[in-house]
Design an enzyme around this catalytic site. Structure first.
Site, mmCIF file in Angstrom:
data_model
loop_
_atom_site.group_PDB
_atom_site.id
_atom_site.type_symbol
_atom_site.label_atom_id
_atom_site.label_comp_id
_atom_site.label_asym_id
_atom_site.label_seq_id
_atom_site.Cartn_x
_atom_site.Cartn_y
_atom_site.Cartn_z
ATOM 1 C CG ASP A 98 -2.264 0.527 1.000
ATOM 2 O OD1 ASP A 98 -2.354 1.627 0.440
ATOM 3 O OD2 ASP A 98 -3.247 -0.140 1.370
ATOM 4 C CG ASP A 199 -4.349 5.664 0.965
ATOM 5 O OD1 ASP A 199 -5.285 4.878 1.153
ATOM 6 O OD2 ASP A 199 -4.225 6.745 1.596
ATOM 7 C CD GLU A 256 -8.642 5.053 -1.758
ATOM 8 O OE1 GLU A 256 -9.563 4.752 -1.002
ATOM 9 O OE2 GLU A 256 -7.711 5.814 -1.410
ATOM 10 C CG HIS A 328 -9.211 -1.123 3.983
ATOM 11 N ND1 HIS A 328 -9.024 -1.038 2.625
ATOM 12 C CD2 HIS A 328 -8.694 0.019 4.499
ATOM 13 C CE1 HIS A 328 -8.421 0.101 2.331
ATOM 14 N NE2 HIS A 328 -8.204 0.764 3.455
ATOM 15 C CG ASP A 329 -11.380 2.502 3.170
ATOM 16 O OD1 ASP A 329 -10.913 2.368 4.308
ATOM 17 O OD2 ASP A 329 -10.742 2.990 2.216
HETATM 18 O O1 ISL Z 1 -13.522 5.473 3.027
HETATM 19 C C1 ISL Z 1 -13.867 6.170 2.118
HETATM 20 C C2 ISL Z 1 -15.152 5.912 1.498
HETATM 21 O O2 ISL Z 1 -15.771 4.852 2.125
HETATM 22 C C3 ISL Z 1 -13.042 7.240 1.537
HETATM 23 O O3 ISL Z 1 -13.471 8.510 1.788
HETATM 24 C C4 ISL Z 1 -11.634 7.042 2.022
HETATM 25 O O4 ISL Z 1 -11.420 7.686 3.211
HETATM 26 C C5 ISL Z 1 -10.732 7.557 0.984
HETATM 27 O O5 ISL Z 1 -11.042 6.860 -0.147
HETATM 28 C C6 ISL Z 1 -9.298 7.292 1.261
HETATM 29 O O6 ISL Z 1 -9.098 6.021 1.736
HETATM 30 C C7 ISL Z 1 -7.787 5.641 1.969
HETATM 31 O O7 ISL Z 1 -7.051 6.611 2.668
HETATM 32 C C8 ISL Z 1 -7.458 6.881 3.988
HETATM 33 C C9 ISL Z 1 -7.627 5.611 4.813
HETATM 34 O O8 ISL Z 1 -8.293 5.909 6.005
HETATM 35 C C10 ISL Z 1 -8.408 4.563 4.073
HETATM 36 O O9 ISL Z 1 -8.441 3.369 4.826
HETATM 37 C C11 ISL Z 1 -7.740 4.359 2.759
HETATM 38 O O10 ISL Z 1 -8.315 3.319 2.005
HETATM 39 C C12 ISL Z 1 -6.401 7.754 4.583
HETATM 40 O O11 ISL Z 1 -5.150 7.198 4.344
#
Ligand code: ISL
Ligand code: CA
Length: 557
Positions: A98, A199, A256, A328-329
């Site tokens: 990541d 990310d 992402e 995971h989000d």
């Molecule tokens: O989670 C989201 C939508 O469900 C998004 O707003 C997310 O926060 C965004 O896409 C970024 O996500 C990534 O970066 C974040 C981290 O918290 C997330 O786990 C990661 O996937 C900050 O690093």
């Protein structure tokens, strides 16, 4: 289209903290992952995406990195990491890490040095700006709530953080920062990894005027998305990064990427795009509520189908999207994307097939392959910073606590983060200690050990599905074949056709709780894949049972 090594691969995301704990501290670790490589290989996995394992204070579960060159001690050592890479190589598998470089942790040496000397060179690694009239430089709300600007102690300056205040945004305009990031990326490539999931990458380009915008909430703030949408020229950074790093290693990279403008698709994932691929979030964003998670709309079948089909059609001549049901989000797909009546084994299998036979690179999120579901949470069970923020915001907006929590719990990122359910042993066989996050109480029914033994289990279905996708007969068709929506006039029928040369597969899913009668538009050769054993056909007509998936080989009429 030039063929690439990753075009026909299947990926699996591991959220290390919740995968498997081998030393009883309640936290998953690298040794746990190594011990399950054979399980993943047997499932049909080629690429593993490892969510962050770097040193971190874990304010945002590792997405706040304090040292890019160290493994978090909770997860093990650099030796464990090297063993993981070596063991994966032995099995012909690829590891992608990541890459979290929009921001680092406030405990990172760079930020600590910036705080110690707010006018010195390290302040230039971040966005330090003077306050205005005793207030923040502008009115942005961070993704995790509150102002995106936090005061630098002892000064009138503020630093920008689009996420938590413990995640200061790195200043990509500074060539020294970019150089250090590229060095770090290449250092990991030299260790033998095959690429990165990247990310929050759209966030790296800011509008350097940092203008305020009209508020979009009662807090007087506006989502920092608004500022990011007004920034231009991210491509220059992305091309430089690619040239300095990924290109040299024939890497596989997944961005992402949210909110892409239509004319940017080719620039991002075309043959010489910034990335190999990007995730298709078109289905996920359908659940964005107007004010956050607590007023997220329920999933609508037609909007969902249209969203996925639109991505498929747009991609056809451009490149490949990475298809995900969950990550995971996000909440668990088995709960989120299936209507209540279809939340059963057949429904979960059908959902898998709808995604994995599309054009694109399938990504499985840990536990999805056994049909893990959302978890019944109480407020005190929640760990996730974003869930807690959405809850507080909902309550501040006047929603009754219970209702606010129910909405946030349904969308919570913790649904996906509960420990992997390996067996019916205590704590689902995840740990002998106290798990860091609640174990879903349905683990005695939904677990790997049990599904290993049942021929018709979700796990065995996933294995067969991946085998089918990669079979000699259909691999090329399912990788490179075109996509065409089918039977769109039929309510709750999700169907599409993949074609390569003379070969055609039609995928048909019945999302409704009732039997359906479908007159086939094409000549029917044979049924090649199903999720329910019984297929009823009368001449050119198929009778589809509830939640039935049928893949038929067809030829044009
Ligand atoms: O989670 C989201 C939508 O469900 C998004 O707003 C997310 O926060 C965004 O896409 C970024 O996500 C990534 O970066 C974040 C981290 O918290 C997330 O786990 C990661 O996937 C900050 O690093
Ligand atoms: Ca552990």
């Amino acid at each position: 289209m030039k063929r690439k090594w990753w075009h026909d691969k299947v990926a699996y995301q591991i959220y290390p903290k919740s995968f498997l704990d081998t030393n009883g501290d309640g936290i998953g670790d690298l040794k746990g992952i190594i011990s399950k490589l054979d399980y993943l290989k047997e499932l049909g996995i080629d690429i593993i995406w490892l969510s962050p394992v770097y040193e971190s204070p874990f304010v945002d579960q590792g997405y706040d990195i304090s040292d890019y060159y160290k493994i978090a001690e909770q997860f093990g050592t650099m030796d464990d990491f090297d063993t993981l890479v070596a063991e994966m190589k032995k099995r012909g598998m690829h590891l992608i890490m990541d890459l979290v470089v929009n921001h680092c942790s406030d405990k990172h040496e760079w930020f600590q040095k910036a705080l110690a000397d707010p006018d010195g060179p390290y302040a230039g690694y971040f966005y330090f700006r003077e306050g205005k009239d005793g207030k923040a430089p502008s009115n942005y709300r961070s993704y995790f709530g509150g102002s995106a600007w936090t005061k630098v102690p002892g000064t009138n300056k503020y630093y920008l953080h689009t996420f938590a205040k413990e995640q200061p945004d790195l200043n990509w305009e500074n060539p020294v920062v970019r150089k250090k990031i590229y060095e770090m990326i290449n250092w990991w490539f030299e260790k033998g990894i095959s690429g990165f999931r990247i990310d929050a990458i759209i966030n790296i380009k800011k509008n350097l005027d940092f203008p305020s915008f009209p508020a979009d909430g009662d807090d007087g703030l506006v989502s920092c998305d608004k500022m990011l949408a007004s920034a231009h020229g991210i491509g220059t950074f992305l091309e430089e990064m690619k040239h300095e790093t990924f290109d040299k290693y024939d890497a596989f990279t997944v961005g992402e990427v949210f909110h892409l403008k239509e004319d940017e698709l080719r620039e991002f994932i075309g043959e010489d795009g910034h990335f190999s691929t990007k995730f298709d979030f078109s289905a996920h964003v359908l659940s964005y509520g107007e004010h956050g998670w607590y007023d997220a709309p329920a999933l609508d079948f037609n909007r969902w189908r249209t969203a996925l089909f639109d991505t498929q059609k747009a991609d056809l001549t451009v490149g490949f999207e990475a298809n995900i049901i969950e990550n995971h989000d996000e909440p668990r797909g088995a709960t989120h994307y299936l209507p209540a009546h279809a939340r059963n084994e057949a429904g979960v299998k059908m959902l898998a097939a709808t995604y994995f036979l599309l054009r694109g690179i399938p990504f499985i999120y840990q536990g999805q392959e056994i049909g893990m579901t959302n978890c019944p949470f109480e407020l005190e069970d929640i760990d996730d910073i974003m869930t807690l923020d959405n809850y507080r915001y909902a309550v501040a907006c006047g929603f009754p606590e219970e209702k606010a929590f129910a909405g946030c719990a349904r969308e919570s990122r913790d649904n996906a983060r509960t420990p992997m359910q390996w067996s019916d042993a205590e704590n689902a066989g995840f740990t002998t200690g106290k798990p860091w996050l609640k174990v879903n109480p349905n683990y005695p029914e939904i677990n790997v050990a049990r599904q290993e033994k049942e021929y018709g289990s979700v796990l065995n279905f996933y294995r067969r599905l991946l085998c089918f996708r990669k079979s000699e007969e259909y691999r090329d068709l399912l990788t490179y074949g075109t996509f065409e929506p089918m039977y769109e006039d039929q309510e709750r029928i999700f169907a599409f056709k993949r074609t390569l040369g003379k070969q055609c597969l039609t995928v048909i899913c019945n999302e409704s709780p009732a039997e359906r009668f479908l007159t086939l538009k094409e000549d029917y050769e044979e049924v090649v894949f199903v999720n329910l054993p019984q297929v009823t056909r009368i001449g050119d007509n198929l009778i589809l049972h509830p939640y039935q998936l049928i893949v038929v080989e067809t030829t044009k009429k």
